[in-house]
Design a protein around this motif. Structure first.
Motif, mmCIF file in Angstrom:
data_model
loop_
_atom_site.group_PDB
_atom_site.id
_atom_site.type_symbol
_atom_site.label_atom_id
_atom_site.label_comp_id
_atom_site.label_asym_id
_atom_site.label_seq_id
_atom_site.Cartn_x
_atom_site.Cartn_y
_atom_site.Cartn_z
ATOM 1 N N SER A 86 -37.300 5.227 13.905
ATOM 2 C CA SER A 86 -36.735 5.193 15.255
ATOM 3 C C SER A 86 -35.212 5.236 15.273
ATOM 4 N N THR A 87 -34.552 5.109 14.116
ATOM 5 C CA THR A 87 -33.091 5.106 14.093
ATOM 6 C C THR A 87 -32.543 6.532 14.025
ATOM 7 N N LYS A 88 -31.294 6.696 14.449
ATOM 8 C CA LYS A 88 -30.687 8.034 14.499
ATOM 9 C C LYS A 88 -30.378 8.597 13.118
ATOM 10 N N HIS A 89 -30.280 7.726 12.101
ATOM 11 C CA HIS A 89 -29.921 8.185 10.761
ATOM 12 C C HIS A 89 -31.133 8.559 9.904
ATOM 13 N N TYR A 90 -32.312 8.199 10.346
ATOM 14 C CA TYR A 90 -33.497 8.330 9.485
ATOM 15 C C TYR A 90 -33.857 9.784 9.183
ATOM 16 N N ILE A 91 -34.095 10.034 7.899
ATOM 17 C CA ILE A 91 -34.732 11.270 7.441
ATOM 18 C C ILE A 91 -35.841 10.837 6.487
ATOM 19 N N PRO A 92 -37.069 11.268 6.682
ATOM 20 C CA PRO A 92 -38.126 10.853 5.757
ATOM 21 C C PRO A 92 -37.789 11.300 4.330
ATOM 22 N N PRO A 93 -37.786 10.391 3.371
ATOM 23 C CA PRO A 93 -37.344 10.728 2.019
ATOM 24 C C PRO A 93 -38.430 11.377 1.163
ATOM 25 N N ASN A 109 -28.416 17.081 21.577
ATOM 26 C CA ASN A 109 -28.188 17.218 20.148
ATOM 27 C C ASN A 109 -29.354 17.945 19.473
ATOM 28 N N ILE A 110 -29.195 18.173 18.183
ATOM 29 C CA ILE A 110 -30.244 18.829 17.400
ATOM 30 C C ILE A 110 -31.407 17.867 17.204
ATOM 31 N N LYS A 111 -32.611 18.377 17.310
ATOM 32 C CA LYS A 111 -33.792 17.567 17.036
ATOM 33 C C LYS A 111 -34.576 18.194 15.890
ATOM 34 N N TYR A 212 -30.176 17.853 2.193
ATOM 35 C CA TYR A 212 -28.734 17.859 2.425
ATOM 36 C C TYR A 212 -28.393 18.539 3.752
ATOM 37 N N GLU A 213 -29.078 19.624 4.074
ATOM 38 C CA GLU A 213 -28.809 20.319 5.334
ATOM 39 C C GLU A 213 -29.110 19.420 6.538
ATOM 40 N N ILE A 214 -30.182 18.659 6.451
ATOM 41 C CA ILE A 214 -30.502 17.733 7.546
ATOM 42 C C ILE A 214 -29.529 16.561 7.552
ATOM 43 N N ALA A 215 -29.138 16.103 6.361
ATOM 44 C CA ALA A 215 -28.229 14.963 6.240
ATOM 45 C C ALA A 215 -26.884 15.236 6.902
ATOM 46 N N LYS A 216 -26.458 16.490 6.913
ATOM 47 C CA LYS A 216 -25.193 16.844 7.573
ATOM 48 C C LYS A 216 -25.230 16.457 9.046
ATOM 49 N N ASP A 217 -26.407 16.456 9.612
ATOM 50 C CA ASP A 217 -26.576 16.116 11.030
ATOM 51 C C ASP A 217 -26.893 14.640 11.244
ATOM 52 N N PHE A 219 -26.900 11.747 8.552
ATOM 53 C CA PHE A 219 -26.476 10.634 7.701
ATOM 54 C C PHE A 219 -25.066 10.145 8.006
ATOM 55 N N ASN A 220 -24.797 8.867 7.672
ATOM 56 C CA ASN A 220 -23.431 8.360 7.734
ATOM 57 C C ASN A 220 -22.646 8.896 6.529
ATOM 58 N N PRO A 221 -21.310 8.729 6.485
ATOM 59 C CA PRO A 221 -20.509 9.370 5.433
ATOM 60 C C PRO A 221 -20.914 9.019 4.002
ATOM 61 N N PHE A 222 -21.271 7.764 3.739
ATOM 62 C CA PHE A 222 -21.633 7.405 2.361
ATOM 63 C C PHE A 222 -22.883 8.135 1.912
ATOM 64 N N TYR A 223 -23.956 8.034 2.666
ATOM 65 C CA TYR A 223 -25.203 8.654 2.240
ATOM 66 C C TYR A 223 -25.131 10.182 2.293
ATOM 67 N N LEU A 224 -24.284 10.713 3.159
ATOM 68 C CA LEU A 224 -24.069 12.162 3.147
ATOM 69 C C LEU A 224 -23.412 12.588 1.843
ATOM 70 N N GLN A 225 -22.422 11.828 1.378
ATOM 71 C CA GLN A 225 -21.758 12.168 0.128
ATOM 72 C C GLN A 225 -22.670 11.945 -1.083
ATOM 73 N N VAL A 226 -23.582 10.981 -0.981
ATOM 74 C CA VAL A 226 -24.595 10.831 -2.039
ATOM 75 C C VAL A 226 -25.426 12.105 -2.134
ATOM 76 N N MET A 227 -25.890 12.583 -0.965
ATOM 77 C CA MET A 227 -26.697 13.808 -0.952
ATOM 78 C C MET A 227 -25.913 15.002 -1.462
ATOM 79 N N ASN A 228 -24.642 15.085 -1.098
ATOM 80 C CA ASN A 228 -23.798 16.185 -1.554
ATOM 81 C C ASN A 228 -23.674 16.173 -3.072
ATOM 82 N N ALA A 229 -23.428 14.983 -3.645
ATOM 83 C CA ALA A 229 -23.283 14.877 -5.100
ATOM 84 C C ALA A 229 -24.593 15.191 -5.817
ATOM 85 N N VAL A 230 -25.702 14.709 -5.268
ATOM 86 C CA VAL A 230 -27.007 15.002 -5.871
ATOM 87 C C VAL A 230 -27.279 16.505 -5.834
ATOM 88 N N ASN A 231 -27.005 17.119 -4.712
ATOM 89 C CA ASN A 231 -27.217 18.557 -4.565
ATOM 90 C C ASN A 231 -26.376 19.342 -5.577
#
Length: 243
Positions: A86-93, A109-111, A212-217, A219-231
């Motif tokens: 239910s949170t705005k940051h959630y992406i199923p992992p 916004n994007i859904k 990562y593409e979904i995270a751009k929309d 995630f907060n900055p920390f978890y977005l950068q985690v995804m970027n580094a993993v990618n």
């Protein structure tokens, strides 16, 4: 691809570091320890720019300095990103949900509409684990993940790559220690490396890129950068694997 070479123990350690960020609830010790760990990782693999992630990790470390309410807020962020739909940051992992995700524009916004769990790819991931005796529920993970029985979680997949790299590293170590009769170890090392390449190509590469593409929309900055580094790391590693 550049000519930087890192050994399989180091590759395993990098995958393990990334896996822990998805599998372990943040604590004061881990939040304050991760910046120095990432700085060491950047020295091992200087061709990947870890600096944006290090900066975000340092900011989190400052926030967690002795404040119980702050670490609770960071733990809540973790749950919001990976556990609470239910949170705005959630992406199923989970690979099955993310790779099949589709996007549609809402009024404001994007859904995102995510795919179903337990697709053929989910079962194939489970078969990959079983084929080499890897059990993700034996890992150091929180109770929420222990209760979830879906195997294609991003943290599990990264931990699996750490496991495959570690197995290859052990074989390579035996080859160095034993100057004769190394054919068996060389063949085993080649097998582990082949499994790494197959798993990256068939699962993690497309999963992480989609995530990562979904995270751009989302995630907060920390978890977005985690995804970027993993990618970036997976992209580098796949190109570097030579069988």
């Amino acid at each position: 691809m550049d000519n930087i070479q890192i050994n399989s123990f180091e590759r395993s350690a990098l995958y393990e570091i990334f896996a822990s960020l998805y599998l372990q609830i943040p604590t004061i010790d881990t939040v304050q320890g991760i910046p120095s760990i990432l700085e060491e990782a950047s020295k091992i693999l200087s061709s990947i720019d870890f600096e944006p992630l290090i900066e975000e990790a340092q900011e989190r470390s400052k926030r967690a300095d002795g404040e119980d309410n702050t670490i609770k807020a960071l733990q809540e962020e973790y749950y919001d990103h990976f556990f609470v739909p239910s949170t705005k940051h959630y992406i199923p992992p989970y690979e099955s949900a993310v790779v099949e995700a589709t996007v549609k524009n809402g009024r404001k916004n994007i859904k995102w509409k995510y795919g179903s769990l337990w697709t053929n790819s989910t079962y194939h991931v489970s078969q990959c684990y079983d084929s080499v005796g890897f059990n993700p529920w034996d890992l150091n993970i929180g109770e929420g993940l222990k209760q979830s029985k879906v195997p294609d979680h991003i943290g599990f997949q990264l931990a699996f790559m750490a496991y495959l790299c570690y197995k290859e590293a052990i074989c390579n170590e035996l080859i160095i220690e034993n100057e004769t009769n190394t054919d068996k170890e060389k063949e085993a090392a080649k097998m582990w490396k082949k499994l790494q390449k197959q798993f990256l190509e068939e699962h993690l590469q497309k999963f992480v890129l989609s995530y990562y593409e979904i995270a751009k929309d989302k995630f907060n900055p920390f978890y977005l950068q985690v995804m970027n580094a993993v990618n970036r790391y997976i992209e580098w590693d796949l190109a570097a694997i030579v069988i």
